[in-house]
Design a protein around this motif. Structure first.
Motif, PDB file in Angstrom:
ATOM      1  N   ALA A   1     -18.682   2.174  63.478  1.00 19.28           N
ATOM      2  CA  ALA A   1     -19.955   1.449  63.491  1.00 19.28           C
ATOM      3  C   ALA A   1     -20.468   1.076  62.104  1.00 19.28           C
ATOM      4  CB  ALA A   1     -21.018   2.279  64.212  1.00 19.28           C
ATOM      5  N   ASP A   2     -19.839   1.548  61.038  1.00 21.28           N
ATOM      6  CA  ASP A   2     -20.352   1.339  59.685  1.00 21.28           C
ATOM      7  C   ASP A   2     -19.665   0.157  59.007  1.00 21.28           C
ATOM      8  OD1 ASP A   2     -21.680   3.675  60.287  1.00 21.28           O
ATOM      9  OD2 ASP A   2     -20.320   4.944  59.116  1.00 21.28           O
ATOM     10  N   ARG A   3     -20.240  -0.250  57.876  1.00 20.70           N
ATOM     11  CA  ARG A   3     -19.607  -1.252  57.023  1.00 20.70           C
ATOM     12  C   ARG A   3     -19.690  -0.803  55.567  1.00 20.70           C
ATOM     13  NH1 ARG A   3     -21.236  -6.093  60.287  1.00 20.70           N
ATOM     14  NH2 ARG A   3     -19.259  -6.886  61.116  1.00 20.70           N
ATOM     15  N   LEU A   4     -18.587  -1.030  54.854  1.00 26.83           N
ATOM     16  CA  LEU A   4     -18.558  -0.835  53.410  1.00 26.83           C
ATOM     17  C   LEU A   4     -18.928  -2.165  52.762  1.00 26.83           C
ATOM     18  CD1 LEU A   4     -17.830   0.882  50.897  1.00 26.83           C
ATOM     19  CD2 LEU A   4     -15.468   0.081  51.187  1.00 26.83           C
ATOM     20  N   LEU A   5     -19.977  -2.153  51.946  1.00 27.20           N
ATOM     21  CA  LEU A   5     -20.466  -3.365  51.297  1.00 27.20           C
ATOM     22  C   LEU A   5     -20.228  -3.292  49.799  1.00 27.20           C
ATOM     23  CD1 LEU A   5     -23.999  -3.659  52.985  1.00 27.20           C
ATOM     24  CD2 LEU A   5     -21.836  -4.650  53.788  1.00 27.20           C
ATOM     25  N   THR A   6     -19.827  -4.405  49.230  1.00 25.11           N
ATOM     26  CA  THR A   6     -19.808  -4.553  47.776  1.00 25.11           C
ATOM     27  C   THR A   6     -20.962  -5.467  47.401  1.00 25.11           C
ATOM     28  OG1 THR A   6     -17.409  -4.304  47.681  1.00 25.11           O
ATOM     29  CG2 THR A   6     -18.488  -5.260  45.758  1.00 25.11           C
ATOM     30  N   LEU A   7     -21.847  -4.973  46.544  1.00 25.46           N
ATOM     31  CA  LEU A   7     -23.068  -5.683  46.171  1.00 25.46           C
ATOM     32  C   LEU A   7     -23.038  -6.050  44.697  1.00 25.46           C
ATOM     33  CD1 LEU A   7     -25.619  -3.075  47.617  1.00 25.46           C
ATOM     34  CD2 LEU A   7     -24.507  -4.934  48.892  1.00 25.46           C
ATOM     35  N   PHE A   8     -23.810  -7.089  44.365  1.00 21.33           N
ATOM     36  CA  PHE A   8     -24.101  -7.331  42.950  1.00 21.33           C
ATOM     37  C   PHE A   8     -25.608  -7.340  42.785  1.00 21.33           C
ATOM     38  CE2 PHE A   8     -24.071  -9.194  38.738  1.00 21.33           C
ATOM     39  CZ  PHE A   8     -22.950  -8.591  38.194  1.00 21.33           C
ATOM     40  N   THR A   9     -26.102  -6.502  41.878  1.00 21.20           N
ATOM     41  CA  THR A   9     -27.530  -6.274  41.731  1.00 21.20           C
ATOM     42  C   THR A   9     -27.979  -6.605  40.311  1.00 21.20           C
ATOM     43  OG1 THR A   9     -27.343  -3.974  40.974  1.00 21.20           O
ATOM     44  CG2 THR A   9     -27.285  -4.356  43.358  1.00 21.20           C
ATOM     45  N   PRO A  10     -29.285  -6.868  40.105  1.00 29.18           N
ATOM     46  CA  PRO A  10     -29.743  -7.229  38.757  1.00 29.18           C
ATOM     47  C   PRO A  10     -29.737  -6.082  37.764  1.00 29.18           C
ATOM     48  CG  PRO A  10     -31.578  -7.174  40.309  1.00 29.18           C
ATOM     49  CD  PRO A  10     -30.325  -7.041  41.120  1.00 29.18           C
ATOM     50  N   ASN A  11     -29.995  -4.857  38.206  1.00 27.81           N
ATOM     51  CA  ASN A  11     -30.166  -3.743  37.266  1.00 27.81           C
ATOM     52  C   ASN A  11     -29.082  -2.682  37.334  1.00 27.81           C
ATOM     53  OD1 ASN A  11     -32.642  -4.776  36.236  1.00 27.81           O
ATOM     54  ND2 ASN A  11     -33.691  -4.008  38.054  1.00 27.81           N
ATOM     55  N   HIS A  12     -28.214  -2.753  38.342  1.00 26.84           N
ATOM     56  CA  HIS A  12     -27.158  -1.752  38.491  1.00 26.84           C
ATOM     57  C   HIS A  12     -25.766  -2.375  38.540  1.00 26.84           C
ATOM     58  CE1 HIS A  12     -30.429   1.035  39.323  1.00 26.84           C
ATOM     59  NE2 HIS A  12     -30.851   0.215  40.269  1.00 26.84           N
ATOM     60  N   GLY A  13     -25.684  -3.679  38.373  1.00 30.06           N
ATOM     61  CA  GLY A  13     -24.389  -4.331  38.408  1.00 30.06           C
ATOM     62  C   GLY A  13     -23.770  -4.311  39.796  1.00 30.06           C
ATOM     63  N   LYS A  14     -22.466  -4.093  39.839  1.00 32.71           N
ATOM     64  CA  LYS A  14     -21.735  -4.103  41.103  1.00 32.71           C
ATOM     65  C   LYS A  14     -21.716  -2.697  41.694  1.00 32.71           C
ATOM     66  CE  LYS A  14     -17.264  -4.932  40.967  1.00 32.71           C
ATOM     67  NZ  LYS A  14     -16.017  -5.705  40.782  1.00 32.71           N
ATOM     68  N   LEU A  15     -22.055  -2.621  42.984  1.00 30.09           N
ATOM     69  CA  LEU A  15     -22.123  -1.338  43.667  1.00 30.09           C
ATOM     70  C   LEU A  15     -21.318  -1.385  44.959  1.00 30.09           C
ATOM     71  CD1 LEU A  15     -25.984  -0.606  43.501  1.00 30.09           C
ATOM     72  CD2 LEU A  15     -24.219   0.216  41.929  1.00 30.09           C
ATOM     73  N   ALA A  16     -20.741  -0.260  45.317  1.00 29.24           N
ATOM     74  CA  ALA A  16     -20.123  -0.076  46.632  1.00 29.24           C
ATOM     75  C   ALA A  16     -21.012   0.868  47.432  1.00 29.24           C
ATOM     76  CB  ALA A  16     -18.715   0.493  46.501  1.00 29.24           C
ATOM     77  N   VAL A  17     -21.462   0.423  48.593  1.00 32.53           N
ATOM     78  CA  VAL A  17     -22.375   1.221  49.409  1.00 32.53           C
ATOM     79  C   VAL A  17     -21.921   1.165  50.863  1.00 32.53           C
ATOM     80  CG1 VAL A  17     -24.321   0.769  47.853  1.00 32.53           C
ATOM     81  CG2 VAL A  17     -23.956  -0.696  49.862  1.00 32.53           C
ATOM     82  N   VAL A  18     -22.443   2.097  51.662  1.00 28.14           N
ATOM     83  CA  VAL A  18     -22.155   2.122  53.097  1.00 28.14           C
ATOM     84  C   VAL A  18     -23.425   1.766  53.849  1.00 28.14           C
ATOM     85  CG1 VAL A  18     -21.500   3.551  55.054  1.00 28.14           C
ATOM     86  CG2 VAL A  18     -20.328   3.835  52.866  1.00 28.14           C
ATOM     87  N   ALA A  19     -23.289   0.801  54.761  1.00 28.12           N
ATOM     88  CA  ALA A  19     -24.381   0.473  55.679  1.00 28.12           C
ATOM     89  C   ALA A  19     -24.040   1.113  57.019  1.00 28.12           C
ATOM     90  CB  ALA A  19     -24.535  -1.029  55.812  1.00 28.12           C
ATOM     91  N   LYS A  20     -24.668   2.224  57.290  1.00 34.23           N
ATOM     92  CA  LYS A  20     -24.315   3.008  58.480  1.00 34.23           C
ATOM     93  C   LYS A  20     -24.865   2.373  59.759  1.00 34.23           C
ATOM     94  CE  LYS A  20     -23.506   7.592  56.542  1.00 34.23           C
ATOM     95  NZ  LYS A  20     -22.135   7.617  57.083  1.00 34.23           N
ATOM     96  N   GLY A  21     -24.004   2.313  60.760  1.00 36.38           N
ATOM     97  CA  GLY A  21     -24.417   1.876  62.082  1.00 36.38           C
ATOM     98  C   GLY A  21     -24.711   0.397  62.238  1.00 36.38           C
ATOM     99  N   VAL A  22     -24.419  -0.431  61.230  1.00 29.53           N
ATOM    100  CA  VAL A  22     -24.832  -1.839  61.308  1.00 29.53           C
ATOM    101  C   VAL A  22     -24.013  -2.643  62.311  1.00 29.53           C
ATOM    102  CG1 VAL A  22     -25.780  -1.937  58.984  1.00 29.53           C
ATOM    103  CG2 VAL A  22     -23.364  -2.447  59.341  1.00 29.53           C
ATOM    104  N   ARG A  23     -22.892  -2.102  62.759  1.00 31.36           N
ATOM    105  CA  ARG A  23     -22.086  -2.834  63.743  1.00 31.36           C
ATOM    106  C   ARG A  23     -22.492  -2.524  65.183  1.00 31.36           C
ATOM    107  NH1 ARG A  23     -16.732  -0.580  61.972  1.00 31.36           N
ATOM    108  NH2 ARG A  23     -15.895  -1.624  63.824  1.00 31.36           N
ATOM    109  N   LYS A  24     -23.463  -1.638  65.338  1.00 30.34           N
ATOM    110  CA  LYS A  24     -23.968  -1.364  66.678  1.00 30.34           C
ATOM    111  C   LYS A  24     -24.859  -2.524  67.138  1.00 30.34           C
ATOM    112  CE  LYS A  24     -24.036   3.684  66.115  1.00 30.34           C
ATOM    113  NZ  LYS A  24     -24.900   4.887  66.098  1.00 30.34           N
ATOM    114  N   PRO A  25     -24.833  -2.863  68.417  1.00 26.12           N
ATOM    115  CA  PRO A  25     -25.651  -3.979  68.909  1.00 26.12           C
ATOM    116  C   PRO A  25     -27.141  -3.801  68.651  1.00 26.12           C
ATOM    117  CG  PRO A  25     -24.027  -3.325  70.552  1.00 26.12           C
ATOM    118  CD  PRO A  25     -23.968  -2.284  69.476  1.00 26.12           C
ATOM    119  N   THR A  26     -27.601  -2.561  68.587  1.00 31.48           N
ATOM    120  CA  THR A  26     -29.034  -2.299  68.417  1.00 31.48           C
ATOM    121  C   THR A  26     -29.429  -2.053  66.961  1.00 31.48           C
ATOM    122  OG1 THR A  26     -28.624   0.064  68.841  1.00 31.48           O
ATOM    123  CG2 THR A  26     -29.214  -1.324  70.733  1.00 31.48           C
TER     124      THR A  26
END
Length: 257
Positions: free
Chosen positions: A23-48
């Motif tokens: 149900a989770d997704r691994l995201l690669t982000l680019f942010t203004p103050n922390h640069g590139k980050l790898a984070v987990v968005a838990k449960g985002v693939r669930k319909p609800t």
């Protein structure tokens, strides 16, 4: 840059998404103050899931991130600020957005702050999403300014070999030397690529000016092709690899011709 708190809020552009577990997704982000980050968005693939629509590819979102126990932090809240919808509705726009994203991903490391680079990325996605935009011109502008911000801007005003000022005539470009070579010093150099005076002028204009001063340029297909060849040969040399998105753009353009 050290992250100040166990929980922090940040704007972020979604560079990549990858399914993780059920149900989770691994995201690669680019942010203004922390640069590139790898984070987990838990449960985002669930319909609800409440956050699923706020972490779309290419989107600009405001995220609340909690530091995890391991290497990956956790997205606890997400609110989309700008979806850049045309980048997902048009195949050509999506291809150029993928190129922009792939470039910044390849030229940056984790947790290295580069606020100007973040703003360049956000602005570029907005320009690509604007109606009737010259996507090729946006890409060339982005390349030149990304290269400047990561320390690899090409030398366009003096010969990289003899250091004399470049004259108003056709010249040569060397990816190994990182810029222009005058005809005299290019003689006998098989790695020096010829470049027209028009292409030199456009590259200088892209390098020196902000996008509002650049967007009015109207370039023909031959000049566009020459510029793309020069800049992408240089980028491939720097990265020591070809970019998947470039070949996809080429296929789209061949199909359109």
């Amino acid at each position: 840059m050290a992250r100040p708190d166990r929980v922090f809020r940040t704007d972020a552009i979604i560079l990549r998404r990858q399914d993780l577990g059920e149900a989770d997704r691994l995201l690669t982000l680019f942010t203004p103050n922390h640069g590139k980050l790898a984070v987990v968005a838990k449960g985002v693939r669930k319909p609800t899931a409440r956050n699923s629509g706020h972490v779309e590819l290419f989107a600009l979102s405001t995220l609340l991130i909690a530091r995890g126990r391991g290497d990956l932090d956790i997205v606890t809240q997400a609110e989309m600020s700008d979806p850049f919808l045309p980048l997902r509705e048009s195949l050509e726009c999506a291809a150029y957005a993928s190129y922009v994203i792939e470039l910044i991903d390849r030229f940056t490391e984790q947790d290295e702050q580069n606020t100007p680079l973040y703003h360049l990325l956000a602005d570029t996605l907005g320009w690509l999403a604007a109606p009737d935009r010259d996507l090729r011109l946006v890409a060339r502008y982005y390349e030149m300014h990304l290269l400047r911000l990561v320390g690899f801007h090409p030398q366009l005003f003096t010969c990289t070999v003899g250091l004399e000022p470049i004259e108003a005539q056709a010249q040569f470009f060397s990816v190994q030397e990182g810029g222009l070579i005058c005809p005299e010093h290019a003689e006998g150099n098989p790695r020096a690529m010829p470049i027209t005076l028009s292409a030199v002028k456009v590259l200088r204009h892209l390098q020196r000016y902000d996008f509002p001063d650049v967007q009015t340029l109207r370039l023909g297909d031959l000049l566009h092709s020459e510029l793309a060849h020069i800049t992408q040969q240089y980028i491939v040399y720097l990265l020591e690899r070809r970019l998947k998105s470039v070949e996809f753009i080429r296929r789209l353009r061949r199909q359109a011709d």
